[in-house]
Every structure is written in C-alpha cells, then in structure tokens.
Write a protein that holds these residues in place. Structure first.
Motif, PDB file in Angstrom:
ATOM      1  N   VAL A 171       9.478   6.760  -0.330  1.00 55.42           N
ATOM      2  CA  VAL A 171      10.434   5.647  -0.347  1.00 55.42           C
ATOM      3  C   VAL A 171       9.732   4.299  -0.310  1.00 55.42           C
ATOM      4  N   GLN A 172       8.412   4.301  -0.439  1.00 57.44           N
ATOM      5  CA  GLN A 172       7.640   3.060  -0.419  1.00 57.44           C
ATOM      6  C   GLN A 172       6.806   2.989  -1.681  1.00 57.44           C
ATOM      7  N   PRO A 173       7.332   2.375  -2.756  1.00 57.11           N
ATOM      8  CA  PRO A 173       6.574   2.284  -4.004  1.00 57.11           C
ATOM      9  C   PRO A 173       5.185   1.693  -3.770  1.00 57.11           C
ATOM     10  N   GLY A 174       4.193   2.353  -4.355  1.00 58.79           N
ATOM     11  CA  GLY A 174       2.820   1.929  -4.150  1.00 58.79           C
ATOM     12  C   GLY A 174       2.115   2.714  -3.070  1.00 58.79           C
ATOM     13  N   TYR A 175       2.883   3.513  -2.298  1.00 58.61           N
ATOM     14  CA  TYR A 175       2.283   4.356  -1.261  1.00 58.61           C
ATOM     15  C   TYR A 175       2.807   5.767  -1.487  1.00 58.61           C
ATOM     16  N   SER A 176       1.907   6.671  -1.824  1.00 53.92           N
ATOM     17  CA  SER A 176       2.305   8.025  -2.199  1.00 53.92           C
ATOM     18  C   SER A 176       1.750   9.037  -1.202  1.00 53.92           C
TER      19      SER A 176
END
Length: 810
Positions: A171-176
């Motif tokens: 749910v945090q674009p850029g953190y996978s």
C-alpha cells in the motif's frame, strides 16, 4: 523527418507518462481501492513517532474494534528484514501487518494461504511468514515446496505459509515488501530492547480503513471524532502523563483524527517526485507541440504540391469532406508511425530514467515495459496529433480557387493563407523552445548552487556504510561491544586516517529529534525545544572534519559509568545560550516540569547540513553512543588518504572478520551520497536540458523548412531582382528580415509566458529567481542564434539562384 520528429516528441511523453502513471496515478491493485482511507492524527502528540501518518498499535486496536464507519481496518509497519535460508542471508524490505491485512484489501494467495485474523492474536505466538510473488519467483525460483519450510527473519525462525497474489506490492508505492510477518511477532524481531506493541506513547503503525457502503470521507471524519476523543481522555489519565504540564495536556486533548484518500496508497516517494515528474510532463508536452508543428508544416508543404490535383478532383465532383478525410488518414498514418517508434524510444529512455530513482524502487516497483494504460496513452496521443495537426492543412488544401489553380503552371504553390499559417507555427515553436531553455537554465543553476553548497564537512575521501547487528541475531544489549571492536578495527586499516560511527546517516532525508530542557532557558508557551539528535563515537568530528569551536571532542572515557555529556552545534548555542559560553552548561531529555538537566555540554562544533542539502541547518545535539540507553543500527564513516573507492574491497574482507553474521550495506562515498540527496534536482536539470536542446533542434528544423519553402516560392522574384542587379547581401537580407521578424515575435511571446510558468515550479528552484536576468538573456540569445542560423542557410542558398533559370521557373 516528420516521423522522426513525432517519434521523439511522442517517445518523450510516453516515457515520462510511464513514470507518472506508476508513481502518481495508478490505483492500488486491490478490491475497490476508492474505498480506502489512511488515518492520521492532527495536533500535538505526546510521545515518539516513526514515519509519517502513524498511530500507536493500541489506538489501532481501539479503532478496529469500536469504530462505526469502516468495514475493516488494517495496520502495517515497513522495515528491513534479514532473511536466511539454506545458508544464504540477505537484506530485504519487509512488513509487519495485522492479521486482517489481506482480507481488508481483498488480496488473495498465489500459493498456500495468506494471514487471517487468527494468525495475529497472541503476541509472539504466530511465527509465520508470507512471501511476495516477486520474491518467491526471484529468490526461490517459484518453487511451490517453499510453503511449509522455515526461513530465518532477524534471527527468528518463521514458517512460510503462502505467497501473495501476483502484482500486489503493498500500500506504499515505491516500497515493495518481500516478506510479511504478523504484527503479533513485531516485538519478537529484535530491534529495540523496549516492547512497542502495547506502548500508547509510541506511534509507528500506519492504519488504513475501508469505508462502509454509503459512508463518505466527510462522514467518516465526523464519525471518528467522538471515539478518538474518548481514547485521548482515557490516555491523558495514564501514568505517562503524570509529569506533563496542563498546557501539554490541553494541546494533546485538542488533537483531531483525519482520514486521507488512499486509493493510490500513501508514499513519500510520490511526495518527493510528483512535482518534478509533473513539471517534466509539461516540458515534454511542449516538445510534442513543437514536433506537431513540424508535422503541420510538412502537411502544408505537401498540400502546396497537390493543389492542382485537389482542384481537378473537386472539379470532377469529389466532395470536400471526402478529400479532407483522405488527407486526415494520411496525417494519422504518419502520426501513428511516429507513435510506434516513440514507444520503442520510450522504453530505452525509461531505463535511463530509472537511474534517478532509489535502487530498491527502480528494481522492485517500476517497470519500463509499457502496460495497457501506457499503450492506450501512446495511441491516444498519436491519434490526436494526426487529427488535430492534420485538420488545418487539410481544410486549407481543399479550399482552392478552382479557375485560377487549374490555369496555373505546374510550379504554382499555395497562396498567402497557408504561408501565414506556417509562419505562425514557427513563431509558436520559437516561443515554446525559449520557454524550455529558460526552464532548463533555471534548473541547471539550482543544481549548481546546491552542488556548490558547503555541507559543513568535507565529503571528499570519505566513505560510509550501514550496519545492522540486530538483523544478524544480535540482542540490542550486545551491539555496544560489537561497535567498539569494529571501531578499533576500522581505525587500524591501511589507508584510513580516522574512523567513526553515528546512528543517524547524514544527507539521507531522515532525522531524529528529541524534546529537551535547556538550563537557564524558559521556553515560550507552545515552543518546542526539539533539536536534531546525533549519537556518535569518539573521532566523529575529526573524521567528518567538522571544526570543534569550543570545548572538547568525545573520548572513550564518556561511557555509562561517567557523568553524561553532550556537544551542541553553533546554531543551538546561539539560540539557547545567546551571549553566554555554553560549555559547562546543562541540558536534559524531556520537556516536562522538573526534567533533570543532567547532560553537561562539553563542546561546541560548527553547523552542518543534516537531512539534505536544501534543508536549513537545524539545532543539533550530539551525544556519545556509549551513554545512550541502547544502540541498534549505525553508519560507519572512514576518512581515507587515497581514492576512497579503493577501500571498498578491503572493507568487504575485513567486516566479516569482525563478525560474519552482521549485515553491512549501502557502501558508498559521501560525494555519491550528496548526489543521491540531489536526485530530484539532477532529474530536472538533466532532462529539462536534454528536452530543451531537442525542442530547439526541432524548432530549427521547422524554421529551416518554412524559409526554404519561402525561398522556393519566391524563386522567380529573387531571379528578377538579381537580374536587375541586386547584390547577394540584399538577397540575404530579404530573407533574413523575415527570419528576424518570426524570431522576434516568438521571443516576445515566449518571455512573458516563461516568466509566468516558471513561478509554478519556484519551489523546485534554489538560489535563483524565476526572473533571473542571466538565464533569460542566455536562453534568448541561444534560441535567437540557432533560429538565425537555420534561416541563414536557405537565405544563402537564395544567392546562388541562376537569374535565367529563375525567369523560366514554372
């Protein structure tokens, strides 16, 4: 040439849109993402925070169990995990999540199963893990047998129960996150010696909710306030508030709960890159307009040669509508060909753009492969380009004067209206190119000013890397001994003049502040005395070459058995000890009445940058790491006597010798760290310069084409003038005065437009005003020189026209 121009323009747009789509516009790949919101408390929290938009875990439980506006409420906390499996250990991004995380989002399993609420009931009682689909494919080669096996996470064995569905990155674009663990296991993964799950003063989890059917965002906000204030009233009665002032309690009770739209997730990466990417989107749109103007000019020129054909077809009964349709098909085919080539160019351009993103983001979350949305965008741009910029030439070409056109000779060309249209397009091209050059100049100047800034320490011949002993299974209380041994070993390395360690990495867009009480200073009501903190070893200031202005540096005597000491920077000393020598004065952690000021200030050092190069120098308090309650991860700094990159191979051999279980990562020079801290500025400066050059080249091509057209149109006139004795200079001036007029009109149109648009990106500038005279002058001279050169070539060609041949021109 028209296809190439369009390919460059469309390719640039598709490349930037690919990043805009993935980092800014794309919705989360979950069920009904428009129903998701993120909770965040507004006001003065009493306690500590980790990350933005965070709440305490007990407050999350209160809202989960007692709210009336959400059908489900999840929480998550992103962190780095050390993953061990079959003798191989690596650091990956991870996440501790509530048991209902997957069910609230509507995300299923590609293999095995995902967590359920029953997997998150007993603290420390659910040693389970779920892998991301990407990590399962890359680390475990998609082996289904991984389900049921154990992996070691931060030294703790967990059983893999499943793999989350493909395409879900969190749910945090850029953190996978590559591995997810139940929130109940959070305190079992050694990070600090203090339990966090039941600490209401410790905010660290992000809380996402799914709105119930019929509940709007505004209704949700209103519905949350009564419950939130009940929780605040309950918390303020707890022992943790026993020493808080009445003012602090009132400020705490005045907090409110907000709900933010979260259909696209919430991301610091998006906040960081959204303005630069949208600015670049505007820049490449201008490049495309210039390319489209070239297309329109080409179509007008082609129509000039087909006037007789069009006139004959109209005379034979063809309808104007049918001819316009045919001409539009031709322009759309050209535009589509340019779009196809542009998509290919965009893939290569995006691969280059990934170099501006943090490595973990570029590898895990951003794809250069265009998806259906990006391809649809490319098709739409191509079609609109062909239709809009092909329509005017088509209308002009199908409106000839039949009688005169049929009587004209074969060399006849289209009349005045088409010429005015082509000149108008050139004026627009010059104006747009000037605007882009001015923008590029401002961004380059901003980057240069930032690069020239003195961070307060010497970055050359300085190496840094991070260490995380607890990820290798160390208990927090053991880390101090490890760092002592490491410090000694690093200081002895050949080619290293000094070494030190610090808790907070410099210029890494991160900070740690703490409220303090300053001896002899009375804070105004509502004033927060919360300097930035740094916990470091002896030799830190010598290694960083930060001058000690008064007092002394830390040494090995400053440990837990001796009185507490601290060092402040010059800004702290000037603000809280104005006109008084701060050495020998005292501060203490906390701002409650009666707080002990038991830390003696033993030194004052020069000011330095902390979070990044843009940030103002903060108040700063340094504390020896041996006097802190606990030390977890630290960053090592080494001052070398030669090329710092030569020490990398030595470090990779020496660090495992100190302890092979401790992971080290992000090894780089401080010069590279400065570059990384200016990534958005480099992105804007580099791409705006490149696109500005491209736009100028395209505009020059357009001007050259128009003036060559004009020379061809006036061949007979020029021949007559030369036959009557006109000099070559007068012929050149005949052409160049039209060039000067077009360039002058373009500059007159572009300058005020540029001044207006650059104010929209003023926040991205540093040390330069949007109306900077030097930038405006250089950009104007640059576009004028290129434009005049483009016009001079056909003007010069006009001087070699043979008068006799010109007089027989048909």
């Amino acid at each position: 040439m028209a296809v190439l121009s369009l390919a460059l323009g469309i390719g640039a747009n598709v490349a930037i849109f690919t990043l805009v789509h993935q980092l800014i516009l794309q919705l989360l790949p979950v069920n009904h993402p428009e129903q998701l919101v993120l909770l965040t408390a507004r006001g003065h929290h009493y306690g500590s925070n980790t990350g933005s938009n965070s709440l305490s875990y007990p407050m999350y439980q209160d809202f989960r169990d007692r709210n009336e506006v959400f059908s489900g409420l999840l929480c998550r906390y992103g962190d780095t995990f050390s993953i061990g499996f079959e003798g191989r250990t690596e650091l990956v991004s991870g996440e501790t999540v509530s048991g209902n995380y997957f069910s609230v989002l509507g995300v299923g399993a590609a293999l095995g199963r995902v967590f359920t609420p029953n997997d998150d009931v007993t603290e420390g009682g659910h040693p389970l893990a779920v892998l991301s689909y990407t990590y399962w494919k890359t680390r475990f080669a998609g082996d289904p047998a991984i389900v049921g096996q154990k992996i070691v996470v931060n030294g703790f064995p967990l059983t893999v129960i499943g793999v989350s569905q493909a395409g879900f990155d969190g749910v945090q674009p850029g953190y996978s996150p590559q591995v997810r663990v139940p929130m109940a296991m959070h305190d079992e993964l050694p990070k600090t010696p203090f339990p966090e799950l039941q600490n209401r003063r410790r905010r660290f989890v992000q809380v996402f909710g799914r709105l119930r059917p019929g509940i709007t965002l505004e209704k949700a906000k209103a519905g949350l306030q009564p419950l939130f204030h009940q929780i605040l009233q309950m918390e303020v009665q707890m022992p943790a508030f026993s020493k808080a002032t009445e003012y602090t309690k009132q400020q705490f009770l005045a907090m409110s709960m907000d709900a933010l739209p979260a259909a696209k997730g919430r991301s610091q990466l998006r906040d960081r890159f959204s303005t630069p990417l949208l600015a670049l989107m505007g820049i490449v749109a201008m490049v495309l307009l210039i390319a489209c103007s070239n297309l329109a000019n080409l179509l007008i020129a082609r129509a000039s040669g087909r006037q007789r054909e069009v006139a004959i077809r109209l005379a034979l009964g063809a309808t104007r509508r049918r001819l316009i349709g045919q001409l539009l098909v031709e322009s759309v085919i050209l535009a589509t060909a340019g779009g196809v080539v542009g998509v290919v160019l965009a893939i290569f351009l995006d691969k280059a753009l990934l170099g501006f993103l943090p490595e973990s983001v570029a590898v895990l979350t951003v794809s250069t492969r265009p998806d259906a949305t990006v391809l649809g965008f490319a098709l739409l741009v191509s079609l609109l380009t062909g239709l809009i910029f092909g329509l005017m030439p088509a209308l002009q070409a199908t409106r000839p004067q039949l009688a005169s056109t049929l009587k004209e000779q074969a060399g006849a060309v289209v009349g005045g209206t088409a010429v005015l249209l082509r000149k108008g397009l050139v004026v627009v091209q010059v104006a747009l190119s000037l605007m882009l050059l001015i923008g590029a100049g401002l961004f380059v100047q901003s980057l240069r000013h930032l690069m020239d800034l003195n961070p307060g320490f010497r970055t050359s011949n300085l190496v840094s890397f991070k260490l995380a002993p607890t990820l290798g299974g160390y208990r927090v209380e053991w880390t101090r001994d490890y760092y002592r041994r490491l410090h000694e070993r690093l200081s002895e390395l050949p080619g290293v003049s000094s070494a030190a360690l610090a808790v907070m990495p410099l210029l890494a867009d991160n900070e740690w502040d703490n409220s303090v009480t300053v001896e002899g200073y009375t804070a105004k009501q509502g004033e927060m005395v919360d300097p930035h903190m740094q916990f470091c070893t002896p030799d830190f200031f010598r290694t960083m070459q930060i001058p000690v202005l008064a007092g002394r540096d830390f040494d090995m005597r400053d440990d837990a058995s001796t009185p507490k000491v601290g060092i402040v920077n010059q800004k702290f000393a000037s603000k809280y000890f104005a006109g008084v020598n701060p050495v020998g004065r005292h501060v203490g952690f906390g701002n409650n009445p009666g707080t002990k000021t038991d830390i003696e200030i033993v030194g004052v050092v020069a000011d330095t940058k902390y979070e990044n190069m843009r940030q103002e120098v903060p108040d700063e308090l340094y504390v020896p790491y041996n006097q802190t309650p606990y030390v977890n991860g630290m960053t090592a700094y080494l001052r070398t006597t030669a090329d710092p990159e030569n020490i990398f191979s030595t470090l990779r051999k020496v660090l495992p010798q100190v302890d092979s279980t401790v992971p080290f990562f992000e090894m780089r020079t401080l010069d590279r760290q400065v570059e990384n801290s200016l990534v958005t500025e480099r992105l804007l400066a580099t791409l705006s310069s490149g696109f500005g050059f491209l736009a100028t080249l395209l505009a020059a091509m357009g001007l050259y084409g128009v003036m060559a057209f004009m020379v061809a149109r006036r061949t007979r006139e020029i021949g007559i003038r030369m036959a009557l004795g006109a000099s070559a200079g007068s012929v050149v001036w005949l052409v160049m005065r039209e060039v000067l007029l077009l360039v002058g009109l373009g500059v007159a149109l572009g300058l005020p437009a540029a001044l207006g648009l650059t104010r929209l990106v003023q926040a991205q500038l540093f040390g330069v005003a949007p109306s900077d005279g030097i930038t405006l002058a250089l950009a104007t001279l640059g576009i004028a020189f290129v434009a005049l050169l483009s016009g001079y070539l056909p003007a010069r060609r006009a001087t070699v026209i043979d008068p006799m041949r010109a007089l027989h021109w048909e």
